[in-house]
Design a protein around this motif. Sequence first.
Motif, PDB file in Angstrom:
ATOM      1  N   THR A 123       1.794  -1.297  -0.644  1.00 36.67           N
ATOM      2  CA  THR A 123       2.197  -2.395   0.242  1.00 36.67           C
ATOM      3  C   THR A 123       1.613  -3.726  -0.228  1.00 36.67           C
ATOM      4  O   THR A 123       2.147  -4.792   0.089  1.00 36.67           O
ATOM      5  CB  THR A 123       1.750  -2.114   1.687  1.00 36.67           C
ATOM      6  N   ILE A 124       0.507  -3.661  -0.955  1.00 34.90           N
ATOM      7  CA  ILE A 124      -0.182  -4.824  -1.536  1.00 34.90           C
ATOM      8  C   ILE A 124      -0.830  -5.700  -0.455  1.00 34.90           C
ATOM      9  O   ILE A 124      -2.027  -5.954  -0.490  1.00 34.90           O
ATOM     10  CB  ILE A 124       0.762  -5.681  -2.414  1.00 34.90           C
ATOM     11  N   LEU A 125      -0.036  -6.176   0.510  1.00 28.64           N
ATOM     12  CA  LEU A 125      -0.568  -7.058   1.547  1.00 28.64           C
ATOM     13  C   LEU A 125      -1.213  -6.263   2.673  1.00 28.64           C
ATOM     14  O   LEU A 125      -0.781  -5.158   3.007  1.00 28.64           O
ATOM     15  CB  LEU A 125       0.560  -7.913   2.136  1.00 28.64           C
ATOM     16  N   THR A 126      -2.248  -6.839   3.283  1.00 24.95           N
ATOM     17  CA  THR A 126      -2.882  -6.201   4.441  1.00 24.95           C
ATOM     18  C   THR A 126      -2.144  -6.511   5.736  1.00 24.95           C
ATOM     19  O   THR A 126      -2.355  -5.838   6.746  1.00 24.95           O
ATOM     20  CB  THR A 126      -4.343  -6.677   4.577  1.00 24.95           C
ATOM     21  N   LEU A 127      -1.279  -7.523   5.707  1.00 24.84           N
ATOM     22  CA  LEU A 127      -0.470  -7.899   6.879  1.00 24.84           C
ATOM     23  C   LEU A 127      -1.358  -8.049   8.115  1.00 24.84           C
ATOM     24  O   LEU A 127      -1.194  -7.365   9.123  1.00 24.84           O
ATOM     25  CB  LEU A 127       0.626  -6.842   7.130  1.00 24.84           C
ATOM     26  N   ASP A 128      -2.319  -8.965   8.011  1.00 19.79           N
ATOM     27  CA  ASP A 128      -3.321  -9.144   9.069  1.00 19.79           C
ATOM     28  C   ASP A 128      -2.726  -9.586  10.402  1.00 19.79           C
ATOM     29  O   ASP A 128      -3.227  -9.217  11.462  1.00 19.79           O
ATOM     30  CB  ASP A 128      -4.381 -10.157   8.615  1.00 19.79           C
ATOM     31  N   TYR A 129      -1.675 -10.384  10.353  1.00 19.20           N
ATOM     32  CA  TYR A 129      -1.078 -10.824  11.612  1.00 19.20           C
ATOM     33  C   TYR A 129      -0.342  -9.648  12.251  1.00 19.20           C
ATOM     34  O   TYR A 129       0.546  -9.046  11.645  1.00 19.20           O
ATOM     35  CB  TYR A 129      -0.102 -11.977  11.370  1.00 19.20           C
ATOM     36  N   PRO A 130      -0.695  -9.302  13.499  1.00 21.71           N
ATOM     37  CA  PRO A 130      -0.095  -8.132  14.148  1.00 21.71           C
ATOM     38  C   PRO A 130       1.285  -8.425  14.742  1.00 21.71           C
ATOM     39  O   PRO A 130       1.446  -9.374  15.506  1.00 21.71           O
ATOM     40  CB  PRO A 130      -1.101  -7.803  15.250  1.00 21.71           C
ATOM     41  N   VAL A 131       2.269  -7.633  14.397  1.00 21.78           N
ATOM     42  CA  VAL A 131       3.588  -7.748  15.011  1.00 21.78           C
ATOM     43  C   VAL A 131       3.664  -6.758  16.173  1.00 21.78           C
ATOM     44  O   VAL A 131       2.746  -5.959  16.388  1.00 21.78           O
ATOM     45  CB  VAL A 131       4.715  -7.472  13.989  1.00 21.78           C
ATOM     46  N   LEU A 132       4.766  -6.798  16.921  1.00 25.03           N
ATOM     47  CA  LEU A 132       4.875  -5.988  18.134  1.00 25.03           C
ATOM     48  C   LEU A 132       5.510  -4.625  17.882  1.00 25.03           C
ATOM     49  O   LEU A 132       6.124  -4.053  18.771  1.00 25.03           O
ATOM     50  CB  LEU A 132       5.686  -6.743  19.192  1.00 25.03           C
ATOM     51  N   LYS A 133       5.336  -4.108  16.685  1.00 28.82           N
ATOM     52  CA  LYS A 133       5.902  -2.800  16.348  1.00 28.82           C
ATOM     53  C   LYS A 133       4.936  -2.065  15.432  1.00 28.82           C
ATOM     54  O   LYS A 133       4.357  -2.668  14.534  1.00 28.82           O
ATOM     55  CB  LYS A 133       7.258  -2.973  15.664  1.00 28.82           C
ATOM     56  N   ASP A 134       4.766  -0.787  15.669  1.00 30.86           N
ATOM     57  CA  ASP A 134       3.896   0.016  14.824  1.00 30.86           C
ATOM     58  C   ASP A 134       4.595   0.317  13.507  1.00 30.86           C
ATOM     59  O   ASP A 134       5.628   0.989  13.478  1.00 30.86           O
ATOM     60  CB  ASP A 134       3.541   1.324  15.544  1.00 30.86           C
ATOM     61  N   LEU A 135       4.037  -0.182  12.419  1.00 29.65           N
ATOM     62  CA  LEU A 135       4.631   0.021  11.103  1.00 29.65           C
ATOM     63  C   LEU A 135       3.768   0.923  10.225  1.00 29.65           C
ATOM     64  O   LEU A 135       3.956   0.982   9.008  1.00 29.65           O
ATOM     65  CB  LEU A 135       4.834  -1.330  10.399  1.00 29.65           C
ATOM     66  N   SER A 136       2.837   1.639  10.842  1.00 31.48           N
ATOM     67  CA  SER A 136       1.911   2.475  10.086  1.00 31.48           C
ATOM     68  C   SER A 136       2.590   3.662   9.411  1.00 31.48           C
ATOM     69  O   SER A 136       2.016   4.296   8.535  1.00 31.48           O
ATOM     70  CB  SER A 136       0.792   2.987  11.004  1.00 31.48           C
ATOM     71  N   PHE A 137       3.810   3.970   9.835  1.00 31.39           N
ATOM     72  CA  PHE A 137       4.521   5.114   9.279  1.00 31.39           C
ATOM     73  C   PHE A 137       5.153   4.831   7.921  1.00 31.39           C
ATOM     74  O   PHE A 137       5.643   5.751   7.258  1.00 31.39           O
ATOM     75  CB  PHE A 137       5.619   5.567  10.250  1.00 31.39           C
ATOM     76  N   CYS A 138       5.171   3.571   7.487  1.00 31.33           N
ATOM     77  CA  CYS A 138       5.833   3.255   6.222  1.00 31.33           C
ATOM     78  C   CYS A 138       4.935   2.406   5.327  1.00 31.33           C
ATOM     79  O   CYS A 138       3.988   1.757   5.793  1.00 31.33           O
ATOM     80  CB  CYS A 138       7.164   2.552   6.462  1.00 31.33           C
ATOM     81  N   THR A 139       5.229   2.418   4.041  1.00 32.25           N
ATOM     82  CA  THR A 139       4.445   1.667   3.054  1.00 32.25           C
ATOM     83  C   THR A 139       5.387   0.957   2.086  1.00 32.25           C
ATOM     84  O   THR A 139       6.601   1.080   2.171  1.00 32.25           O
ATOM     85  CB  THR A 139       3.525   2.615   2.248  1.00 32.25           C
ATOM     86  N   GLY A 140       4.792   0.215   1.164  1.00 30.26           N
ATOM     87  CA  GLY A 140       5.570  -0.431   0.127  1.00 30.26           C
ATOM     88  C   GLY A 140       6.603  -1.398   0.672  1.00 30.26           C
ATOM     89  O   GLY A 140       6.393  -2.054   1.693  1.00 30.26           O
ATOM     90  N   ILE A 141       7.740  -1.450   0.011  1.00 32.61           N
ATOM     91  CA  ILE A 141       8.789  -2.382   0.413  1.00 32.61           C
ATOM     92  C   ILE A 141       9.347  -2.027   1.785  1.00 32.61           C
ATOM     93  O   ILE A 141       9.837  -2.911   2.513  1.00 32.61           O
ATOM     94  CB  ILE A 141       9.923  -2.422  -0.644  1.00 32.61           C
ATOM     95  N   ASP A 142       9.263  -0.766   2.174  1.00 33.25           N
ATOM     96  CA  ASP A 142       9.740  -0.376   3.503  1.00 33.25           C
ATOM     97  C   ASP A 142       8.956  -1.112   4.590  1.00 33.25           C
ATOM     98  O   ASP A 142       9.532  -1.604   5.556  1.00 33.25           O
ATOM     99  CB  ASP A 142       9.602   1.138   3.706  1.00 33.25           C
ATOM    100  N   ARG A 143       7.643  -1.180   4.418  1.00 40.32           N
ATOM    101  CA  ARG A 143       6.828  -1.863   5.425  1.00 40.32           C
ATOM    102  C   ARG A 143       7.027  -3.375   5.372  1.00 40.32           C
ATOM    103  O   ARG A 143       7.107  -4.028   6.413  1.00 40.32           O
ATOM    104  CB  ARG A 143       5.343  -1.532   5.249  1.00 40.32           C
ATOM    105  N   ILE A 144       7.120  -3.909   4.181  1.00 43.81           N
ATOM    106  CA  ILE A 144       7.308  -5.354   4.047  1.00 43.81           C
ATOM    107  C   ILE A 144       8.641  -5.789   4.644  1.00 43.81           C
ATOM    108  O   ILE A 144       8.730  -6.810   5.334  1.00 43.81           O
ATOM    109  CB  ILE A 144       7.220  -5.777   2.562  1.00 43.81           C
ATOM    110  N   TYR A 145       9.679  -5.001   4.393  1.00 46.48           N
ATOM    111  CA  TYR A 145      10.994  -5.333   4.951  1.00 46.48           C
ATOM    112  C   TYR A 145      10.972  -5.242   6.474  1.00 46.48           C
ATOM    113  O   TYR A 145      11.480  -6.125   7.169  1.00 46.48           O
ATOM    114  CB  TYR A 145      12.057  -4.390   4.388  1.00 46.48           C
ATOM    115  N   ALA A 146      10.369  -4.163   6.993  1.00 47.16           N
ATOM    116  CA  ALA A 146      10.289  -3.986   8.445  1.00 47.16           C
ATOM    117  C   ALA A 146       9.464  -5.108   9.076  1.00 47.16           C
ATOM    118  O   ALA A 146       9.795  -5.612  10.154  1.00 47.16           O
ATOM    119  CB  ALA A 146       9.669  -2.624   8.775  1.00 47.16           C
TER     120      ALA A 146
END
Length: 240
Positions: A123-146
């Motif tokens: 995923t490379i990025l830590t994505l520190d800013y929290p969004v309103l959806k749990d994205l812990s189930f995906c990694t890489g481009i899947d998480r970045i796109y979501a």
Amino acid sequence: MEYSMEELIPIVAGLAEKYTAHESTSVTYETAEQLMQAVLYCVQELYAPTENKVAAPVKMTARQAYDLGLSQVKSKVKRTLNLYNELLPTFNCYKNRCLYDTFVKGFPEFFRWYDPEFNPQDTILTLDYPVLKDLSFCTGIDRIYAYAECIRLEQRFLELFPEEYITDALSQYDTQFEDMIENICEVVLMSFSDHVDSVDAFIEKYSREAGGTGEYFAEALKSIKLRKEAAVKYTHCRIK
């Protein structure tokens, strides 16, 4: 569809040879594990239920599944970059540094360093800013796109309010809101719910106008209601 190790190892070996610029098929254990995860990621990408993808044939070899999956990973990178470029011109962080650093500064670094062939699961990025959806189930481009999709929905929602209203709500919530690491939409929803009889009706109306995206805020609304109910109970207990 599942494939045996005997079917996957030749793909990993070929990837290892390419990784070493065709000088060797011998790599460290850590690199071999990374490359195996890369192959599995692409195969899983092929069969993951997502939109804008080519339908996978019912029967195919592991090599065919990997090649088609890798193609779809690369395609998702392009879609994510296009989405990012669409959002950036009107993007507003509302003076919050965490949101700005994550989206404006972080995303270009992702696109710069992401390796869909040798390390698509990173995923490379830590994505520190929290969004309103749990994205812990995906990694890489899947998480970045979501994540980018979440930002799109949040930006669209925040545009419904004057910027001054949002910054006032944030400053009342936290005088140092510029440095807080919390979701802006949730704070705005909390503030807004104090001034309207039915925030649910507002979200439902927004959802219809925004193509059904209001469901994204369902968990946030549920959390706000629970907090308010707890606060009321606490107040009653104090009065007694």
